[in-house]
Design an enzyme around this catalytic site. Structure first.
Site, PDB file in Angstrom:
ATOM      1  N   GLU A   1      -4.112   1.988  -7.495  1.00 46.29           N
ATOM      2  CA  GLU A   1      -4.461   3.061  -6.563  1.00 46.29           C
ATOM      3  C   GLU A   1      -3.558   4.267  -6.810  1.00 46.29           C
ATOM      4  O   GLU A   1      -2.445   4.338  -6.263  1.00 46.29           O
ATOM      5  CB  GLU A   1      -4.238   2.598  -5.118  1.00 46.29           C
ATOM      6  CG  GLU A   1      -5.135   1.474  -4.680  1.00 46.29           C
ATOM      7  CD  GLU A   1      -5.419   1.564  -3.181  1.00 46.29           C
ATOM      8  OE1 GLU A   1      -6.586   1.711  -2.841  1.00 46.29           O
ATOM      9  OE2 GLU A   1      -4.470   1.524  -2.378  1.00 46.29           O
TER      10      GLU A   1
ATOM     11  N   HIS B   1       0.854  -1.193   0.000  1.00 42.25           N
ATOM     12  CA  HIS B   1       0.000   0.000   0.000  1.00 42.25           C
ATOM     13  C   HIS B   1       0.889   1.243   0.000  1.00 42.25           C
ATOM     14  O   HIS B   1       1.957   1.246   0.611  1.00 42.25           O
ATOM     15  CB  HIS B   1      -0.907  -0.019   1.229  1.00 42.25           C
ATOM     16  CG  HIS B   1      -1.980   1.012   1.182  1.00 42.25           C
ATOM     17  ND1 HIS B   1      -1.738   2.331   1.493  1.00 42.25           N
ATOM     18  CD2 HIS B   1      -3.281   0.939   0.819  1.00 42.25           C
ATOM     19  CE1 HIS B   1      -2.861   3.018   1.337  1.00 42.25           C
ATOM     20  NE2 HIS B   1      -3.812   2.194   0.924  1.00 42.25           N
TER      21      HIS B   1
HETATM   22  C1  PEP Z   1      -6.802   3.179   0.374  1.00 44.08           C
HETATM   23  O1  PEP Z   1      -6.197   3.690   1.313  1.00 44.08           O
HETATM   24  O2  PEP Z   1      -6.439   2.092  -0.096  1.00 44.08           O
HETATM   25  C2  PEP Z   1      -7.942   3.885  -0.180  1.00 44.08           C
HETATM   26  C3  PEP Z   1      -8.431   3.503  -1.319  1.00 44.08           C
HETATM   27  O3  PEP Z   1      -8.401   4.934   0.564  1.00 44.08           O
HETATM   28  P1  PEP Z   1      -9.671   5.888   0.223  1.00 44.08           P
HETATM   29  O4  PEP Z   1     -10.770   5.000  -0.267  1.00 44.08           O
HETATM   30  O5  PEP Z   1      -9.991   6.531   1.535  1.00 44.08           O
HETATM   31  O6  PEP Z   1      -9.198   6.841  -0.804  1.00 44.08           O
END
Ligand code: PEP
Length: 230
Positions: free
Chosen positions: A153, A88
């Site tokens: 992400e 992450h």
């Molecule tokens: C994450 O931290 O993996 C994430 C997707 O956070 P958020 O949905 O709060 O943007």
């Protein structure tokens, strides 16, 4: 669809105990849900719902008794953990390297825990091949064909309220898929970053297999609305 909740360092014993009741009653159709609480609350989640299972937020690299403070894959197995978020951006930000991530991915797979490998560019303007490189690096110690999942992400979208366009997401999905396929893997790919109960239907039109959700997972009503609606 697969929907993964990353609770990060949030919640308390009471919060997680309450989830048992909520998720046991939920009649989920066609979606699998993975709940990833902090390690210490894993034992508080004992949900009897075939569509809901447990994940962890990290895993130790080394599997021996000289790993003070670490949690090994075999320990997670004892708690029925089926998935593990690895790499992450919040862990990369505190010094987790590509090498460490590759070893964690290997450890997860060796223990039949499916890694959810997070990749994403740092800024909106970033046109580099960072995502492609992260994919390649994470798979370095894996046998082709191993079961893995990627979560695209974009770091700039996490917790910011900003989301990429569908075109942008699809381009990155294509990059991840092409790199993984070339190395002998056929991963599912999730999207994560500011997914909420208002934008998930639009985001779902991207070529994704599900979502990795952070902040929204703390609001159980809204998170359940997403699960039932995807
Ligand atoms: C994450 O931290 O993996 C994430 C997707 O956070 P958020 O949905 O709060 O943007």
């Amino acid at each position: 669809m697969l929907v993964v909740a990353n609770f990060k360092m949030n919640g308390n014993k009471n919060f997680f105990l309450k989830l048992n009741e909520t998720y046991e009653k939920l009649k989920i159709k066609g979606t699998n849900v993975v709940l990833c609480p902090p390690f210490v609350y894993l034992s508080n989640l004992n949900i009897k719902n075939k569509n809901v299972c447990l994940g962890a937020q990290d895993i130790s690299i080394v599997g021996n008794n000289k790993s003070t403070g670490q949690i090994g894959a075999y320990m997670l197995k004892e708690f029925n953990v089926k998935y593990c978020i690895i790499g992450h951006s919040e862990r990369r930000a505190i010094g987790e390297t590509g090498e460490m991530i590759a070893k964690k991915v290997k450890s997860a797979c060796e223990n039949k825990i499916i890694p959810i490998i997070c990749v994403g560019e740092a800024t909106k303007q970033d046109k580099s091949s960072a995502v492609k490189n992260q994919v390649k690096s994470a798979l370095k110690y894996l046998q082709p064909g191993s079961k893995i999942i990627f979560a695209y992400e974009p770091v700039w979208a996490i917790g910011s309220g900003q989301v990429p366009t569908i075109k942008h997401i699809n381009n990155k999905i294509k990059t991840i898929k092409a790199e993984a396929n070339a190395l002998g893997f056929s991963p599912k790919i999730l999207y994560g970053g500011s997914v909420n109960d208002n934008n998930f239907l639009q985001l779902k039109t991207a070529e994704i297999d599900g979502f990795l959700v952070g902040g929204l997972s703390l609001d159980t009503n809204k998170f359940c609305k997403l699960i039932m609606g995807v």
